[in-house]
Design an enzyme around this catalytic site. Structure first.
Site, PDB file in Angstrom:
ATOM      1  N   TYR A  56       0.873  -1.485   0.136  1.00 29.45           N
ATOM      2  CA  TYR A  56      -0.275  -0.100   0.485  1.00 29.45           C
ATOM      3  C   TYR A  56       0.607   1.385   0.082  1.00 29.45           C
ATOM      4  CZ  TYR A  56      -3.826  -3.308   1.925  1.00 29.45           C
ATOM      5  OH  TYR A  56      -4.289  -4.850   1.396  1.00 29.45           O
ATOM      6  N   HIS A 140       0.028 -12.400   1.130  1.00 20.37           N
ATOM      7  CA  HIS A 140      -0.676 -11.026   0.670  1.00 20.37           C
ATOM      8  C   HIS A 140      -0.756 -11.443  -1.051  1.00 20.37           C
ATOM      9  CE1 HIS A 140      -1.079  -6.685  -0.085  1.00 20.37           C
ATOM     10  NE2 HIS A 140      -2.234  -7.855  -0.157  1.00 20.37           N
TER      11      HIS A 140
END
Length: 337
Positions: A56, A140
């Protein structure tokens, strides 16, 4: 705010979680003052679960979240981050990140689910956040890396969990089938499910949710607005569904669900937040929150009462699957501990 425990662990999450992807400048710049105010507002509202990742904003989300939480009592909140994408120097920067985050691309992401990659990623995350530990670590998006993720990354996380370095381990993905495999075939305690148990997509009922219920494991739900189509009282043409322009048929279906919500005295976004709790294995809904105003709106939506009769009507009209558990042991009234 009520909390629910990740089954067979000592870690509990508030029912509503703070998703920090957007404060990493997802899609547009978020001033640091707004990001800090959003975290402050979440804290004041009683939210104590915060989720981030190196992906992010190329580390910006982790840095901002860590700074905003600094000074808070460490034992009073739960923070999760992720492994699988190392941040390494970018040999060919073009000025701005190409993954939708408005940040400089001096770094790039490098897939790595090896033991060394996991350890390095965790060390980097702790440095960026300024924390001494992480409560939850997810793999992830290991969609194309099952073997290394299952055989190297997850055993590494399990070792760290067993040593007390990490509290809880799991995986986060946009698909549900592989998450079921992680629950059944690895040491995962919890999975983060994105967009596959919503008012518009209940495909998780075919795999990960039965696995979680059978094995006594927990699920965190994210992407409950399906990229935006469920975020307004009245869906409109041009809204997004799963990161793409929503097909007209999907917009029409969302509108039909919205009409049933209105007939039950609630709204489409409130129902979208409440819906995941119709399954007993889902213990938390985490939403991206960019500003204090968004936090306030999401908390208000979360707190709205959504009657179980809504799910009955949606089932009867064929707008959600007939095997949704609401009215049969699930639903909002079953959430609180």
């Amino acid at each position: 705010m009520h909390q629910r425990k990740i089954q067979n662990t000592s870690v509990s999450l508030t029912e509503l979680g703070f998703g920090a992807s957007v404060i990493g400048n997802l899609y547009r710049v978020t001033p640091v003052e707004d990001a800090t105010a959003a975290v402050d507002a979440a804290w004041e509202a009683g939210i104590r679960y915060f989720d981030t990742a190196p992906h992010y904003g190329l580390g910006l989300s982790e840095r901002r979240l860590g700074a905003a939480l600094r000074g808070r009592p460490r034992d009073e909140y739960v923070i999760s981050s992720k492994v699988g994408r190392l941040l390494v120097p970018n040999e060919e920067p073009r000025g701005v990140d190409s993954w939708g985050f408005v940040v400089r691309d001096d770094l790039r992401r490098q897939w790595d689910f090896s033991r060394d990659g996991v350890l390095r990623s965790l060390e980097d995350t702790l440095e960026r956040t300024g924390l001494d530990r992480l409560d939850i670590v997810y793999l992830h998006d290991p969609d194309d890396h099952w073997r290394q993720a299952a055989e190297e990354a997850m055993p590494t996380l399990a070792e760290l969990r067993d040593q007390g370095v990490i509290g809880v381990i799991g995986a986060g993905m946009n698909q549900s089938a592989m998450l079921a495999r992680f629950l059944r075939e690895t040491a995962a305690d919890v999975v983060m499910l994105a967009g596959r148990y919503t008012l518009l997509d209940q495909s998780a009922l075919d795999d990960v949710l039965p696995a979680a219920r059978e094995l006594g494991k927990s699920v965190v739900a994210v992407g409950v607005f399906n990229s935006g189509l469920l975020s307004l009282d009245r869906p409109a043409e041009g809204m997004k569904y799963d990161y793409q322009d929503a097909p007209p048929a999907m917009v029409a279906r969302a509108r039909a669900i919205a009409e049933v919500c209105e007939a039950h005295g609630t709204t489409l976004p409130a129902a979208a937040i409440a819906f995941p709790y119709t399954h007993p294995s889902i213990i938390n809904v985490t939403l991206g929150m960019r500003t204090a105003e968004q936090v306030g709106r999401n908390v208000e939506l979360h707190d709205q009462r959504v009657p179980d009769g809504l799910w009955d009507d949606l089932r009867a009209q064929g707008l959600i699957r007939s095997d949704v558990l609401a009215g049969h042991g699930g639903g909002r009234d079953a959430r609180c501990l």
